[in-house]
Design an enzyme around this catalytic site. Structure first.
Site, mmCIF file in Angstrom:
data_model
loop_
_atom_site.group_PDB
_atom_site.id
_atom_site.type_symbol
_atom_site.label_atom_id
_atom_site.label_comp_id
_atom_site.label_asym_id
_atom_site.label_seq_id
_atom_site.Cartn_x
_atom_site.Cartn_y
_atom_site.Cartn_z
ATOM 1 N N PHE A 76 0.869 -1.172 0.000
ATOM 2 C CA PHE A 76 0.000 0.000 0.000
ATOM 3 C C PHE A 76 0.915 1.235 0.000
ATOM 4 O O PHE A 76 1.883 1.296 0.759
ATOM 5 C CB PHE A 76 -0.898 -0.025 1.238
ATOM 6 C CG PHE A 76 -1.983 1.009 1.212
ATOM 7 C CD1 PHE A 76 -3.037 0.907 0.318
ATOM 8 C CD2 PHE A 76 -1.963 2.080 2.097
ATOM 9 C CE1 PHE A 76 -4.036 1.858 0.288
ATOM 10 C CE2 PHE A 76 -2.969 3.030 2.075
ATOM 11 C CZ PHE A 76 -4.010 2.922 1.173
ATOM 12 N N ASP A 118 0.996 -4.789 8.790
ATOM 13 C CA ASP A 118 -0.097 -3.829 8.636
ATOM 14 C C ASP A 118 -1.377 -4.641 8.437
ATOM 15 O O ASP A 118 -1.536 -5.329 7.429
ATOM 16 C CB ASP A 118 0.178 -2.917 7.439
ATOM 17 C CG ASP A 118 -0.899 -1.841 7.258
ATOM 18 O OD1 ASP A 118 -2.018 -2.015 7.777
ATOM 19 O OD2 ASP A 118 -0.614 -0.834 6.576
ATOM 20 N N TYR A 140 -10.986 2.427 10.514
ATOM 21 C CA TYR A 140 -12.218 2.815 9.812
ATOM 22 C C TYR A 140 -12.691 1.813 8.775
ATOM 23 O O TYR A 140 -13.747 1.982 8.215
ATOM 24 C CB TYR A 140 -12.046 4.196 9.172
ATOM 25 C CG TYR A 140 -10.810 4.381 8.306
ATOM 26 C CD1 TYR A 140 -10.776 3.890 7.016
ATOM 27 C CD2 TYR A 140 -9.695 5.051 8.794
ATOM 28 C CE1 TYR A 140 -9.652 4.056 6.219
ATOM 29 C CE2 TYR A 140 -8.563 5.227 8.013
ATOM 30 C CZ TYR A 140 -8.543 4.725 6.720
ATOM 31 O OH TYR A 140 -7.435 4.889 5.949
ATOM 32 N N LYS A 141 -11.912 0.772 8.491
ATOM 33 C CA LYS A 141 -12.361 -0.206 7.490
ATOM 34 C C LYS A 141 -13.297 -1.218 8.149
ATOM 35 O O LYS A 141 -14.401 -0.872 8.543
ATOM 36 C CB LYS A 141 -11.154 -0.856 6.815
ATOM 37 C CG LYS A 141 -10.395 0.139 5.927
ATOM 38 C CD LYS A 141 -9.185 -0.477 5.257
ATOM 39 C CE LYS A 141 -8.530 0.527 4.332
ATOM 40 N NZ LYS A 141 -7.090 0.695 4.586
ATOM 41 N N ARG A 192 -13.666 -4.403 -5.969
ATOM 42 C CA ARG A 192 -13.565 -4.992 -4.631
ATOM 43 C C ARG A 192 -14.892 -4.932 -3.876
ATOM 44 O O ARG A 192 -15.572 -3.907 -3.849
ATOM 45 C CB ARG A 192 -12.502 -4.256 -3.819
ATOM 46 C CG ARG A 192 -11.155 -4.174 -4.538
ATOM 47 C CD ARG A 192 -10.106 -3.497 -3.678
ATOM 48 N NE ARG A 192 -10.565 -2.230 -3.138
ATOM 49 C CZ ARG A 192 -9.919 -1.533 -2.229
ATOM 50 N NH1 ARG A 192 -8.800 -1.991 -1.706
ATOM 51 N NH2 ARG A 192 -10.385 -0.381 -1.815
#
Ligand SMILES: *Cc1c(COP(=O)(O)O)cnc(C)c1O
Length: 406
Positions: free
Chosen positions: A124, A195, A220-221, A366
């Site tokens: 990422f 991560d 927040y995911k 996704r």
């Protein structure tokens, strides 16, 4: 797999009741976003209102008369079981990027005589930026990146200070074997940083069982802590005394309110705190973490795998759509990525049809899945709408040509 069978699965789902603890989204929308934010806990608005009320009444006394300052540690302990950590090893706050910096700086300081940080070229982007700049600033170290698709373990050797990886690939959901890679790095004396942004709250992680060193992730995911929710950092108990934070601040001091001029790290994981906690954001995040209390984690992660398998099975029947994720749930993180050369337009067309998915270049579509609020029938309906869009070619409409940015 029929719609009826999906409804039957939902009726038999021991976690079905949890969906009611989330506020409904926009009417008629099927929400499968995989990146920017999970659903809203129903308790969040009242918790936010209560905190605003505390602020109004207490003002500065809030710091001394309420538990504002305890939130980062308290929330860390609420999150710990979800990622397989014993209490006292997680603190909630800052952003994932900042916590990556803290973890990498701490780990490098613990391996002063080794040169290499091993990561992945397709990590990422923020993970790469943090490592590149920190390593450039420290000097004397080197970031060595495995090419996309290559095994990063092949780069680990006796000169490796840190193995620095995302648990899950943000484009494909392919998940590393956290336990095996941790053991491989530790066998040559390296430390490992994971991560967990795309796995925590969706799949079993078992940090302690894997003898993990450090981990970070976002709130927040799949953890549903709200837009820009505080992130978190984990360090194994055995490392706490050896950690000398590079990013030091008063909230990570052993005696913050004595205002000493000399830095002395707080005992335990608390030394990773830096500045004043974002009290309002923590209040909302806590409502999300409270949803995990007392639920059967094994059942939750099994449900997540079943939802993902359902996406795979149903997408398999749609002409032109491929699978970017592994078909085996044990190798997948929080979402399922489908594949199509016009993924951006398809995601935009899905949006217009009331299905929120997300696109990542070049070709991934996704579908983020939460074991807490998704129902099997929602997956069925989303895949039915995707099938219709592919059959009638709705995505070819010029209005979808630009895709969507987020
Ligand atoms: C979402 C995500 C982040 C987010 O970083 P922030 O600093 O919290 O914005 C970091 N790493 C990965 C792998 C992610 O998926």
């Amino acid at each position: 797999m029929t719609r009826e069978e999906c409804l039957a699965r939902d009726r038999a789902d021991p976690l079905a009741g949890l969906a009611a603890r989330f506020a409904p989204g926009a009417e008629g929308t099927l929400y499968f976003d995989a990146n920017s934010v999970g659903a809203t806990p129903r308790a969040a608005p009242a918790a936010m209102a209560a905190m605003l009320e505390q602020w109004r009444h207490l003002r500065r006394r809030g710091w001394s008369e309420s538990d504002w300052l305890a939130a980062p540690r308290r929330l860390g302990d609420k999150l710990a079981p979800v990622i397989g950590a014993a209490l006292g090893q997680v603190v909630v706050g800052d952003t994932t990027s900042v916590n990556l910096f803290k973890a990498l700086a701490a780990a490098l300081a613990m391996r002063p005589d080794r040169r290499k940080v091993v990561g992945e070229a397709a990590a990422f982007p923020t993970d790469l930026y943090v490592a590149e700049r920190l390593i450039a600033g420290l000097g004397g170290r080197e970031l060595v990146l495995a090419p996309d698709g290559a095994d990063p373990a092949a780069l680990i050797d006796g000169d490796t200070a840190v193995l620095y990886l995302s648990h899950v690939d943000y484009r494909t959901a392919r998940m590393h074997d956290l336990k095996a890679l941790t053991a491989r790095a530790q066998a040559v004396g390296a430390l490992v940083i994971w991560d967990l942004s795309h796995s925590a709250g969706a799949v079993a992680i078992g940090l302690d069982a894997a003898n993990a060193d450090f981990a970070v992730g976002c709130g927040y995911k799949y953890l549903c802590g709200g837009p820009g929710a505080p992130a978190y950092i984990y360090a194994a108990h055995r490392h706490h005394d050896a950690i000398r934070p590079l990013l030091a601040g008063w909230m990570g001091h052993a005696r913050t309110f004595d205002f000493p001029l000399a830095y002395e790290p707080a005992p335990g994981i608390g030394r990773f705190q830096v500045g004043t906690p974002a009290v309002l954001a923590h209040a909302v995040m806590e409502t999300a973490l409270d949803l995990w209390a007392g639920i059967d984690l094994h059942a939750a992660f099994a449900k997540h795998a079943a939802l993902g398998d359902l996406v795979v099975t149903l997408a398999n029947g749609i002409d032109g759509i491929g699978l970017a994720s592994p078909s085996d749930a044990r190798e997948r993180g929080g979402f399922v990525a489908l594949r199509h050369p016009n993924a951006a337009s398809i995601v935009a067309a899905l949006g217009a049809a009331g299905v929120v998915a997300s696109h990542r270049p070049p070709d991934s579509i996704r579908f983020g899945l939460s074991p807490l609020y998704h129902r099997h029938v929602e997956v069925f309906d989303a895949m039915t709408r995707l099938g219709a869009i592919m059959r009638d070619g709705a995505w070819r409409d010029p209005q979808f040509a630009k895709g969507s940015k987020i």
